[in-house]
Design a protein around this motif. Structure first.
Motif, PDB file in Angstrom:
ATOM      1  N   VAL A 113       0.631  -1.185  -0.252  1.00  0.00           N
ATOM      2  CA  VAL A 113      -0.081   0.157  -0.223  1.00  0.00           C
ATOM      3  C   VAL A 113       0.401   1.579  -0.133  1.00  0.00           C
ATOM      4  O   VAL A 113       0.686   2.355  -0.844  1.00  0.00           O
ATOM      5  CB  VAL A 113      -1.428  -0.449   1.225  1.00  0.00           C
ATOM      6  N   GLN A 114       2.254   1.194   0.788  1.00  0.00           N
ATOM      7  CA  GLN A 114       2.997   2.283   0.948  1.00  0.00           C
ATOM      8  C   GLN A 114       3.911   2.731  -0.618  1.00  0.00           C
ATOM      9  O   GLN A 114       3.372   4.016  -1.463  1.00  0.00           O
ATOM     10  CB  GLN A 114       3.604   2.255   2.326  1.00  0.00           C
ATOM     11  N   ARG A 115       3.815   1.428  -1.225  1.00  0.00           N
ATOM     12  CA  ARG A 115       4.345   1.917  -2.115  1.00  0.00           C
ATOM     13  C   ARG A 115       3.705   2.707  -3.478  1.00  0.00           C
ATOM     14  O   ARG A 115       4.545   3.007  -4.493  1.00  0.00           O
ATOM     15  CB  ARG A 115       5.166   0.616  -3.127  1.00  0.00           C
ATOM     16  N   TYR A 116       2.326   1.709  -3.181  1.00  0.00           N
ATOM     17  CA  TYR A 116       1.546   2.771  -4.682  1.00  0.00           C
ATOM     18  C   TYR A 116       0.876   4.050  -4.034  1.00  0.00           C
ATOM     19  O   TYR A 116       1.396   4.519  -5.156  1.00  0.00           O
ATOM     20  CB  TYR A 116      -0.137   1.588  -4.020  1.00  0.00           C
ATOM     21  N   LEU A 117       1.046   4.229  -3.105  1.00  0.00           N
ATOM     22  CA  LEU A 117       0.538   5.372  -2.448  1.00  0.00           C
ATOM     23  C   LEU A 117       2.234   6.786  -3.172  1.00  0.00           C
ATOM     24  O   LEU A 117       1.362   7.440  -3.585  1.00  0.00           O
ATOM     25  CB  LEU A 117      -0.048   6.219  -1.515  1.00  0.00           C
ATOM     26  N   GLN A 118       2.635   6.092  -2.258  1.00  0.00           N
ATOM     27  CA  GLN A 118       4.056   6.627  -2.501  1.00  0.00           C
ATOM     28  C   GLN A 118       4.688   7.615  -4.211  1.00  0.00           C
ATOM     29  O   GLN A 118       5.144   8.322  -4.407  1.00  0.00           O
ATOM     30  CB  GLN A 118       4.736   6.234  -1.445  1.00  0.00           C
ATOM     31  N   VAL A 119       4.600   6.167  -4.774  1.00  0.00           N
ATOM     32  CA  VAL A 119       4.695   6.584  -5.850  1.00  0.00           C
ATOM     33  C   VAL A 119       3.837   7.613  -7.208  1.00  0.00           C
ATOM     34  O   VAL A 119       4.214   8.091  -7.348  1.00  0.00           O
ATOM     35  CB  VAL A 119       5.128   5.508  -7.070  1.00  0.00           C
TER      36      VAL A 119
END
Length: 265
Positions: A113-119
């Protein structure tokens, strides 16, 4: 009688071999995993000052793995000699293991989830801030502790057929066993693997449409995370499904005479 003696001896030999094999595997996990996770934790602490959320999440994952690994010597001794530590330690150590398992699974899920939102949505992620990130880590451990609390009720010490005491899950009925194992399978396997595949696939899809990103490296990373999680989680989940299937068959056999007594005539 002679055939029965030979059969019992063969069964005992197979059981001893299984216990020895399981103890060896757990011993290797402990010997390699404990120092490995400590090294990872030391390396990650050097990046915490950068303010990035990924090292914090990876540190949480390393800590949860270490918590379960340091209990392995007790479980290895119990496999070889039976459980001699009493009811209290049985419940507490089981709770620690389940707590760490749920924490690991939730950390890996949150990483996707973090990688999805951060990118893809960096401004939205930035609004979360340092306090919000710490709140997510705290939320993982709190939720994990809550999900693992059932082990305090179901874990019990009982004497098995081999004459030794064992710390294991003691359910009051097969229906109860099915419900607990289904929830376990859903939370520990189905939801995490779905979130990993869904978010990383969506991330790869969006990045592939953009000329500003090189998705090859990200795709390889995502595939590795999904494959590793799948490899290590699948055996445990298969075991759960086998137990659920066996318990369901037992329930069906127990219910059938009561619901259709004419079948006995």
């Amino acid at each position: 009688m002679e055939n029965l003696t030979i059969s019992n001896s063969s069964l005992s030999a197979r059981t001893s071999a299984d216990v020895l094999a399981a103890s060896t595997v757990l011993g290797l996990c402990c010997v390699l995993g404990v120092p490995g996770n400590i090294v990872v934790m030391v390396m990650l602490t050097q990046h915490l000052k950068e303010g990035s959320f990924t090292p914090q999440l990876m540190l949480s994952l390393a800590v949860s793995d270490l918590l379960s690994l340091i209990t392995l010597p007790v479980w290895i001794y119990a496999l070889l000699n039976g459980w001699i530590f009493g009811q209290g330690p049985c419940k507490v150590l089981s709770y620690i293991v389940y707590w760490s398992l749920y924490s690991s699974v939730l950390s890996v899920s949150l990483l996707s989830v973090q990688r999805y939102l951060q990118v893809l949505y960096p401004q939205r992620w930035a609004k979360l801030g340092t306090m919000g990130q710490k709140g997510l880590i705290f939320g993982i451990w709190t939720l994990s502790g809550t999900l693992a609390s059932y082990s305090l009720f179901y874990r019990s010490v009982e004497v098995k057929e081999d004459g030794h005491q064992h710390c294991h899950q003691a359910y009051s009925s097969n229906l109860e066993k099915i419900i607990v194992l289904l929830v376990e399978t859903l939370v520990m396997f189905v939801v995490p693997i779905f979130s990993l595949v869904c978010f990383y696939f969506r991330l790869h899809q969006r990045i592939s449409q953009s000329s500003f990103f090189n998705s090859h490296r990200l795709t390889k990373l995502a595939v590795r995370i999904v494959v590793v999680f799948f490899i290590f989680s699948t055996p445990y989940m298969i075991n759960n499904l086998v137990i659920i299937s066996s318990a369901q068959m037992w329930i069906q056999k127990a219910i059938r005479p009561a619901t259709s007594p004419s079948e006995r005539n």
